[in-house]
Design a protein around this motif. Sequence first.
Motif, PDB file in Angstrom:
ATOM      1  N   ALA A 102       0.833  -1.338  -0.171  1.00 43.81           N
ATOM      2  CA  ALA A 102       0.026  -0.088   0.116  1.00 43.81           C
ATOM      3  C   ALA A 102       0.974   1.225   0.032  1.00 43.81           C
ATOM      4  O   ALA A 102       0.649   2.244  -0.786  1.00 43.81           O
ATOM      5  CB  ALA A 102      -0.899  -0.031   1.211  1.00 43.81           C
TER       6      ALA A 102
ATOM      7  N   ALA B 204     -12.067   7.151   1.171  1.00 43.38           N
ATOM      8  CA  ALA B 204     -11.742   6.208   1.808  1.00 43.38           C
ATOM      9  C   ALA B 204     -12.076   6.321   3.306  1.00 43.38           C
ATOM     10  O   ALA B 204     -12.524   5.215   3.982  1.00 43.38           O
ATOM     11  CB  ALA B 204     -10.333   5.975   2.009  1.00 43.38           C
TER      12      ALA B 204
ATOM     13  N   ILE C 177     -14.501   3.404   5.452  1.00 40.68           N
ATOM     14  CA  ILE C 177     -14.237   2.925   6.759  1.00 40.68           C
ATOM     15  C   ILE C 177     -15.344   3.093   7.628  1.00 40.68           C
ATOM     16  O   ILE C 177     -15.800   2.287   8.363  1.00 40.68           O
ATOM     17  CB  ILE C 177     -12.745   3.349   7.174  1.00 40.68           C
ATOM     18  CG1 ILE C 177     -11.711   2.905   6.122  1.00 40.68           C
ATOM     19  CG2 ILE C 177     -12.422   3.214   8.495  1.00 40.68           C
ATOM     20  CD1 ILE C 177     -10.536   3.523   6.419  1.00 40.68           C
TER      21      ILE C 177
ATOM     22  N   PHE D 241      -8.193  -4.437   6.992  1.00 44.37           N
ATOM     23  CA  PHE D 241      -8.212  -3.565   5.831  1.00 44.37           C
ATOM     24  C   PHE D 241      -8.590  -2.263   5.764  1.00 44.37           C
ATOM     25  O   PHE D 241      -8.154  -1.519   5.040  1.00 44.37           O
ATOM     26  CB  PHE D 241      -9.364  -4.484   5.044  1.00 44.37           C
ATOM     27  CG  PHE D 241      -9.259  -5.792   4.465  1.00 44.37           C
ATOM     28  CD1 PHE D 241      -8.094  -5.985   3.347  1.00 44.37           C
ATOM     29  CD2 PHE D 241      -9.636  -6.860   5.040  1.00 44.37           C
ATOM     30  CE1 PHE D 241      -7.930  -7.166   3.275  1.00 44.37           C
ATOM     31  CE2 PHE D 241      -9.271  -8.198   4.501  1.00 44.37           C
ATOM     32  CZ  PHE D 241      -8.469  -8.374   3.560  1.00 44.37           C
ATOM     33  N   SER D 242      -9.151  -1.903   7.075  1.00 43.94           N
ATOM     34  CA  SER D 242      -9.175  -0.532   7.321  1.00 43.94           C
ATOM     35  C   SER D 242      -7.796   0.365   7.593  1.00 43.94           C
ATOM     36  O   SER D 242      -7.683   1.453   7.009  1.00 43.94           O
ATOM     37  CB  SER D 242     -10.168  -0.326   8.918  1.00 43.94           C
ATOM     38  OG  SER D 242     -11.527  -0.785   8.381  1.00 43.94           O
TER      39      SER D 242
ATOM     40  N   LEU E  81      -6.177   0.411   4.023  1.00 39.35           N
ATOM     41  CA  LEU E  81      -6.735   1.681   3.460  1.00 39.35           C
ATOM     42  C   LEU E  81      -6.542   2.949   3.906  1.00 39.35           C
ATOM     43  O   LEU E  81      -6.271   3.790   2.926  1.00 39.35           O
ATOM     44  CB  LEU E  81      -8.426   1.529   3.562  1.00 39.35           C
ATOM     45  CG  LEU E  81      -9.290   0.692   2.643  1.00 39.35           C
ATOM     46  CD1 LEU E  81     -10.743   0.593   2.867  1.00 39.35           C
ATOM     47  CD2 LEU E  81      -8.927   0.977   1.243  1.00 39.35           C
ATOM     48  N   THR E  82      -6.519   3.277   5.207  1.00 38.26           N
ATOM     49  CA  THR E  82      -5.885   4.540   5.846  1.00 38.26           C
ATOM     50  C   THR E  82      -4.562   4.705   5.165  1.00 38.26           C
ATOM     51  O   THR E  82      -4.256   5.869   4.720  1.00 38.26           O
ATOM     52  CB  THR E  82      -5.857   4.369   7.168  1.00 38.26           C
ATOM     53  OG1 THR E  82      -6.991   4.177   7.663  1.00 38.26           O
ATOM     54  CG2 THR E  82      -5.222   5.520   7.780  1.00 38.26           C
TER      55      THR E  82
ATOM     56  N   LEU F 102      -3.000   3.310   2.446  1.00 41.20           N
ATOM     57  CA  LEU F 102      -2.967   3.343   1.033  1.00 41.20           C
ATOM     58  C   LEU F 102      -3.374   4.780   0.369  1.00 41.20           C
ATOM     59  O   LEU F 102      -3.030   5.304  -0.620  1.00 41.20           O
ATOM     60  CB  LEU F 102      -4.017   2.606   0.449  1.00 41.20           C
ATOM     61  CG  LEU F 102      -3.893   2.521  -1.268  1.00 41.20           C
ATOM     62  CD1 LEU F 102      -2.930   2.221  -2.074  1.00 41.20           C
ATOM     63  CD2 LEU F 102      -5.316   1.439  -1.547  1.00 41.20           C
ATOM     64  N   PHE F 103      -4.281   5.521   1.237  1.00 42.47           N
ATOM     65  CA  PHE F 103      -4.715   6.724   0.524  1.00 42.47           C
ATOM     66  C   PHE F 103      -3.970   8.078   1.593  1.00 42.47           C
ATOM     67  O   PHE F 103      -4.413   9.188   1.367  1.00 42.47           O
ATOM     68  CB  PHE F 103      -6.276   6.790   0.672  1.00 42.47           C
ATOM     69  CG  PHE F 103      -6.906   5.718  -0.432  1.00 42.47           C
ATOM     70  CD1 PHE F 103      -6.970   6.319  -1.675  1.00 42.47           C
ATOM     71  CD2 PHE F 103      -7.418   4.711   0.144  1.00 42.47           C
ATOM     72  CE1 PHE F 103      -7.554   5.366  -2.583  1.00 42.47           C
ATOM     73  CE2 PHE F 103      -7.978   3.868  -0.792  1.00 42.47           C
ATOM     74  CZ  PHE F 103      -7.810   4.250  -2.167  1.00 42.47           C
TER      75      PHE F 103
END
Length: 453
Positions: free
Chosen positions: A45, A62, A66, A105-106, A109-110, A112-113
């Motif tokens: 990520a 994102a 979440i 996954f949260s 995602l945090t 990754l973005f």
Amino acid sequence: MSLRWDIREHASLGYFVLRWLCITAPLGALVGSSVAFFLWLLHQATLTRWQHPELLYFLPLAGVVIAYAHHRWGKNVAAGNNLIMEQIHEPGGGVPKRMLPFVLFSTVLTHLFGGSAGREGTAVQMGGSIAQALGCFLRLGKNDTKILLTCGIAAGFGAVFGTPLTGAIFALEVLSLGSMRYDSLIPCFMASIFGNLVCAAWGIHHTQYSITAASLHMGGVVAHITPVIALKVVCAAVLFGLVGFVFAELMHTLSGLFKRVVPAYWLRPVVGAGLVLGISWALGTQDYLGLGVTTASGAGSSIVNAFHGTGVSSWSWFWKLLLTAITLSCGFKGGEVTPLFFVGAALGSALAGLLGLPVDLMAGLGFIGVFAGATNTPLACTLMGVEVFGGQYLPYFAMTCFFAYLFSGHSGIYLSQRVDAPKCAGLSGRDSSLRDVRQGKDSLFMKLLKRGE
């Protein structure tokens, strides 16, 4: 007086060790494998975000994803580390199995973005979720389940940082201020060892740091303590503890402020993402986003560069502290510890010139000192200094962590910590949680907010 030896006592102790060896081996294998998968995803990520910086513009979206997922399906996992600690103190509904995929996954995602967050919280929560599931499968009793949940914390922490001894002591020490349950010591140590070994077996490598401090000319196995250097280290440790206090209080205050000012749960991460991206844009750098261990170019503000005194400014620690507090308090997921490493290392690097001490030594002391203050775990952080940097500077590690712990006060990032013994005589809070202590009096930041109204 005759020699007393009851063979049944030692047979029971041997059975205790063998029994928990059989329990913690699969626990460590499961947690270590899960943490390895998580760290691999996190690395991918981070690389993806570096290669595609335009992903930052999707941070608000994102956050909505979440927030909605946790509101719709994961309300009972929102408490995170605090939930695991509460289940150890007073077993109730247990740690939900869904905590593992939600937090995994949260957090990815945090990162990754572009959210500013860490990884320890995710690893600990994964460990707790797996431990609860294993305990149910084995039909363990209440006391054994409490020990197993503590082992889950140890395995997750030991695996995510590659520090098995620290993981074991952290799991015991983080539960309560002023006391530790030693009946969990051997199981936690075995779980942390297994978790770390399995994680490493999957090919996961941890960042290596070192302290040479050649200018101090400290020979021998353990560094010699001089009064002047000791005084300087204590002064820095007090500051590290105060910064740990500021981080914890700011995060809790902002969390309450977001809920009060932005009633819509899905809008809070949008506002928080806007603040994070806006501040980063105003600073003209993305160095304070993500983990902060290193940067895409290798230059700029990062934990690694703090040990060399390059790329970090006098205020790098503050910007990382602020962006992490905003990210985690508005609804994004992740840990606090790696950002605390950044804050401490950058602050220590900035203090090195003022105190006339080597940059790498001060960065290392800040690395563990702010962590000790914010988590109230001085023994674990002292051992982390040894596991990460080596044992030569052990006296300074201990000095830093003990004073940082003391001067962070009765505050911390984990509000479910119990106060078994106040930090000094005359202070209240015994037999209550940090949440109770904090609710009994307004925080410093809330007082300032009310004064401004």
